[in-house]
Design a protein around this motif. Structure first.
Motif, mmCIF file in Angstrom:
data_model
loop_
_atom_site.group_PDB
_atom_site.id
_atom_site.type_symbol
_atom_site.label_atom_id
_atom_site.label_comp_id
_atom_site.label_asym_id
_atom_site.label_seq_id
_atom_site.Cartn_x
_atom_site.Cartn_y
_atom_site.Cartn_z
ATOM 1 N N TYR A 297 1.110 -1.148 -0.052
ATOM 2 C CA TYR A 297 -0.012 0.267 -0.085
ATOM 3 C C TYR A 297 0.626 1.467 -0.377
ATOM 4 O O TYR A 297 0.601 2.172 -0.734
ATOM 5 C CB TYR A 297 -0.470 0.105 1.006
ATOM 6 N N MET A 298 1.736 0.781 0.938
ATOM 7 C CA MET A 298 2.850 2.285 1.168
ATOM 8 C C MET A 298 3.976 2.384 -0.274
ATOM 9 O O MET A 298 4.025 3.731 -0.149
ATOM 10 C CB MET A 298 3.785 2.467 2.164
ATOM 11 N N SER A 301 2.047 3.992 -3.142
ATOM 12 C CA SER A 301 2.414 5.654 -2.785
ATOM 13 C C SER A 301 3.085 6.281 -3.853
ATOM 14 O O SER A 301 2.892 7.642 -3.981
ATOM 15 C CB SER A 301 1.526 5.695 -1.643
ATOM 16 N N CYS B 117 7.753 8.300 5.008
ATOM 17 C CA CYS B 117 5.852 7.685 4.387
ATOM 18 C C CYS B 117 5.924 7.770 5.736
ATOM 19 O O CYS B 117 6.130 6.866 6.291
ATOM 20 C CB CYS B 117 6.500 7.054 2.972
ATOM 21 N N ALA B 118 4.521 7.728 5.734
ATOM 22 C CA ALA B 118 3.254 7.428 6.917
ATOM 23 C C ALA B 118 2.242 7.006 6.338
ATOM 24 O O ALA B 118 1.536 7.205 5.570
ATOM 25 C CB ALA B 118 3.614 8.083 7.747
ATOM 26 N N MET B 119 1.333 5.798 6.699
ATOM 27 C CA MET B 119 0.039 5.632 6.648
ATOM 28 C C MET B 119 -0.782 6.269 8.430
ATOM 29 O O MET B 119 -0.037 6.258 9.404
ATOM 30 C CB MET B 119 0.024 3.770 7.249
ATOM 31 N N LEU B 139 -6.807 1.649 10.115
ATOM 32 C CA LEU B 139 -5.333 1.232 9.456
ATOM 33 C C LEU B 139 -4.553 1.220 10.507
ATOM 34 O O LEU B 139 -4.257 2.072 11.519
ATOM 35 C CB LEU B 139 -5.382 1.693 7.927
ATOM 36 N N PRO B 140 -3.457 0.064 10.469
ATOM 37 C CA PRO B 140 -2.460 0.800 11.359
ATOM 38 C C PRO B 140 -1.653 1.546 11.342
ATOM 39 O O PRO B 140 -1.710 2.057 10.053
ATOM 40 C CB PRO B 140 -1.484 -1.251 11.215
ATOM 41 N N ILE B 142 1.706 3.993 10.294
ATOM 42 C CA ILE B 142 3.315 2.638 10.372
ATOM 43 C C ILE B 142 4.191 4.059 9.620
ATOM 44 O O ILE B 142 4.018 5.276 8.895
ATOM 45 C CB ILE B 142 2.868 1.485 9.053
ATOM 46 N N VAL B 143 5.204 4.120 9.901
ATOM 47 C CA VAL B 143 6.459 4.869 9.782
ATOM 48 C C VAL B 143 7.256 4.590 8.970
ATOM 49 O O VAL B 143 8.028 3.559 9.460
ATOM 50 C CB VAL B 143 6.602 5.687 10.742
ATOM 51 N N ARG B 144 8.134 5.434 7.604
ATOM 52 C CA ARG B 144 9.137 4.167 7.192
ATOM 53 C C ARG B 144 9.889 5.252 7.069
ATOM 54 O O ARG B 144 9.764 6.717 6.173
ATOM 55 C CB ARG B 144 7.938 4.165 5.800
ATOM 56 N N CYS B 228 -1.503 5.721 -0.303
ATOM 57 C CA CYS B 228 -1.958 5.501 0.981
ATOM 58 C C CYS B 228 -1.619 6.853 2.067
ATOM 59 O O CYS B 228 -1.927 7.075 3.547
ATOM 60 C CB CYS B 228 -0.550 5.147 1.499
ATOM 61 N N THR B 230 0.434 9.732 1.468
ATOM 62 C CA THR B 230 1.850 10.444 2.010
ATOM 63 C C THR B 230 2.904 9.963 0.132
ATOM 64 O O THR B 230 2.591 8.393 0.388
ATOM 65 C CB THR B 230 2.126 10.616 3.308
#
Lengths: 332, 332, 332, 332
Positions: A297-298, A301, B117-119, B139-140, B142-144, B228, B230
């Protein structure tokens, strides 16, 4: 094409190199064309997985718009438009399977081939319509006849567009509905997606025995969204190869080309079509390509590609795609 | 780039070859970043048409998401996100003019540049949100954190994405509204359009004296739709050149690249954003390129190109484009 | 009205029977009317919780449409429409509180009071608009002046409509945005909800110190949806009572009448406005009336009431309501 | 009811006081219930205009949800839900006519009648669905069995709702499509409109010979929008009277009660359903009640009434209504 050998169709189809028979679905063999896609019509042809079919398609106006003076509102009778060839039965196809339809080539058909584009009252994205119902006057009704050959679409003295043909309407039958040929939905139908041209493979969910493949609505070229309501509609000689993939349960059609995988959604409003396409793509990456759901999903994006098919039909169509190179197995 | 000399900016801008001054809008000079785009904030810089500005942008999280443990819901305070540089005043700009913003280059800024990138809960296209309000669980979160340099965006061991930077948020001020930096509209704003990168010129309607240019929200790369919620958000050193075109009344932003002209619309539902973009393009072809309105409409139905910017912000953004080659004057 | 004593305003407001002061916000005191709702304008009045204010509102055309020959496209200058009284500061109001605005009465103001209804180009639900952008011609521009008094709205020789006044635009200020007075959103604004008339209490989220109450846009009557784009717009003498409820964090406005509680959402597309309204109502029933979330959701599916405010403004407004009788405490 | 004698059905129907025959469409006579509405199924009954039919309808779950432990996802097989009685053929009905369906009464059927309400995965307005496709988890699946009689719907110990039955699904056949019984459209179908109860007359466009009337999906009560996805679904004994109006070409269904006339639209997004309903009503006032088009449009902006049917089905349904008193002929 060498990539074909690595395609999902070739790897998972049941044909597995069987020498294909070439069928010719002529107008005469077709007889009555169809204006709904459903389980209630009589098959015109039965083929084996891997067989090829040369389909003589009629244009979306069924050839009735012969000159620029033949206004659609005069010469057409709704809902009898967008005639479909088929249904073609595929041996062994059952609910829960997938038909793979590889488009080999598409040629203009007949002498002096011309395409037709029209602005039709209460149709098109920048007009009030039967669904976006307004009190505004209609736009003018205009017909444009355009010479077409393999080298170009001769739009005007000023502009020649490239010949980039594709199939506008392609589908198996829904399970119980019989849906008019203007409307795309989860069965496929009138998606008007420019990617569905020669070199593409469309994967269609099978919902009735034999699959009942319908095909029609060839376009010599089309922009994203088909904004005025029609493409360069023409009658084609389209050669397809059809294979059968057993036990692949799809909710919506998918598409493969040499470089991309795409999921297709059709709905209103347009964001819902886009949501369907992207959700299907996330779930596909998770199910078959080793991706964690949220990673997929990310990442989409950052690298997802969106194609707007139509935003003029009763449902709008969007494809969400990813480059195949990002789907290659992780290095060991 | 030689095409620049033929661009609308060069041909119609007032700079006309004047030697530009290069300004550097550092974080220190900027001082307070802005979370709304409007007429009520104090200018940080005044430039002359044709001047260049090196802008030190902060990322959309204002640098507060430093590690993958810094959850946005903890470290951010809404609505204080997506900080903008500016407003930059352009001498001579008045309501009814246009600012042309050419993006020369975009570099990652700072040592060891990383993107984020983040959800984010209640954000993103495949989640319930504050506007598409549902009772489903979030949704969870999450940070990337992703290493970024001029050669790539190092998404994961498996995937390296190309470095294709662009500016997510760009605009002049609305006339009386002051709009949060998450929302795109006819002034521009948070369009998140991947085309708005180095080599592009954005044309923005001026609605207040000086134009009041805001810029921020750099992305190292982004897919169509920013699904997503971002992109790969990063702090950038972005060099722009700004020119002024007098007396060009635009309702919505437009964009030029070497090969294309694009009109941009932002609205919900997504079909309305697309309608705006295509309508503006039809009217542009009619007003400035010698096209009959209906010829333009029908031709775009064959060759129009659609780019989905975002479909996650409070309004969605779509660009409708045409190849410049189809706009060349008709042969005599 | 006896029910008022049991209203949320009376039970939870800080006024608690304090003798109210009656203020009169005349046109002279108001001075400059406002075209945006935000934190950047100067207060015109400061009141204490429980105070009453007689507000002299201008009509949405600011009185410029004096005859049926005064076409809006000629006499109005966008975006300077829908003038608002205020901001009124309420002592003690802070972010996280709620202003309760009880509408006591609304009278036509001035000699020979007439209301105005107009069809405005590119506005109204059955026309192309700036957002639903089409190439269709505009509908005709028509102005209708209508005699109004407490007994009726004298639409035509054939039809007299009941006088059912309400306030079209009511809100506290957003935290950082300054939003044009045509657009409703989570702060309230141009909701055009027929329920917001005499006998109703609107609960508005406070997002800045003092609340900054704006009010205007009186309608002598209005149908669901305000389909042509305007109601019977008139200048009113409107008496409100304003109380302050501390520590009630609302995301969206709510409304109470003798028999109903309503939650209000504003968004596009219209289903999102409806989702917001119903979600807020479910969560309210859970938070304050002892309902299990899913019991509330399922029960509203049987007894929820929906009011369409406007579907012509930049965002559409919907109220979802429940009869108070279903909220009474469960018998012991 | 005396108003019936002045209804459009009575004035324009062909029955004209002919003594009606009462038919009883029992489950046995019905045999196979239908899951699509179309021209391909076998008639179960032929009646003459003016005849009455007592229809034994099954509930939307076809009786398979017998206890609160019978989860729909376990006991139902999509798309085999919402079973319809019919098709009933009406003598003399031809394309271009209208069937008028007056609902005389609706009673719970069977011993110990209970209704069923359920939250079904991927269904309902505040959940992700197959069309608004999200990655969020489903809401819980919950079944509620509710005692029902003519005096009330016994929702819980705390709440008894009024018994206000209506028919959820009613239609003639489309011309060529066969549409699943979950989807409303211009033929009628699954509109879920609370007004369609005893005392109402629905006018349905006839598109095939005999009309092919389908009916089912009785609700003991339902709120506006049917927000959780289901009403209090029950099996009913519903008595209708059916008349035929020749040569009345309707695009969409309409409805009459003692006090109101209503036009009904079904589409997505919800504003399009509302546009259809209001446009139809404007055109009706112009065509049959002596209104100028723009007078009707502007007046409905002051007195139009909107009912949200469903906003959970594949298309959403809205009715736009006007009080009959405003349609009385202008005084001489």
């Amino acid at each position: 094409m060498t990539w074909l050998n690595d395609s999902i169709m070739r790897r998972r189809g049941v044909a597995q190199g069987r020498t294909p028979t070439l069928h010719h679905l002529t107008e005469a063999l077709q007889g009555k064309f169809h204006y709904t896609i459903g389980p209630y019509s009589d098959p015109v042809l039965t083929i084996r997985p891997g067989d090829r079919v040369l389909v003589d398609t009629r244009d979306a106006f069924e050839g009735k718009v012969k000159t620029e003076q033949d206004l659609p509102s005069k010469v057409l009778t709704m809902p009898f438009v967008n005639p479909q060839n088929g249904p073609i039965m595929v041996e062994g196809a059952e609910k829960g399977d997938v038909l793979a339809v590889y488009i080999e080539r598409m040629d203009p058909r007949g002498p002096n081939p011309r395409g037709t584009c029209a602005m039709i009252p209460q149709f098109g994205a920048l007009s009030g319509t039967s669904l976006t119902a307004l009190l505004a006057d209609d736009l003018p009704e205009i017909v444009r006849k355009i010479d077409v050959d393999e080298n170009g679409v001769y739009w005007s003295k000023r502009v020649t567009l490239p010949y980039r043909p594709h199939i506008g309407t392609l589908s198996c039958s829904p399970e119980i509905d019989s849906i008019n040929t203007l409307t795309p939905d989860s069965h496929g139908g009138n998606m008007d997606l420019p990617d569905m041209g020669p070199g593409s493979i469309t994967y269609l969910p099978v919902r009735t025995a034999g699959g009942r493949l319908f095909i029609g609505d060839a376009h010599a070229c089309q922009g994203d969204g088909e904004v005025c309501g029609t493409a360069v509609e023409f009658q084609s000689a389209t050669t397809i190869q059809v294979d059968l993939i057993k036990g692949w349960q799809l909710e919506w059609p998918r598409l493969e080309t040499e470089t991309r995988l795409m999921c297709i959604g059709s709905a209103r409003p347009l964001e819902d079509a886009t949501r369907i396409a992207y959700k299907e793509l996330v779930l596909w990456m998770e199910a078959e390509f080793g991706y964690d759901r949220w990673d997929a999903y990310m990442m989409l994006s950052q690298c997802g590609q969106v194609r707007l098919g139509n935003f003029v039909d009763p449902k709008y169509t969007v494809g969400a795609a990813i480059d195949k190179k990002y789907l290659a197995p992780a290095a060991a």
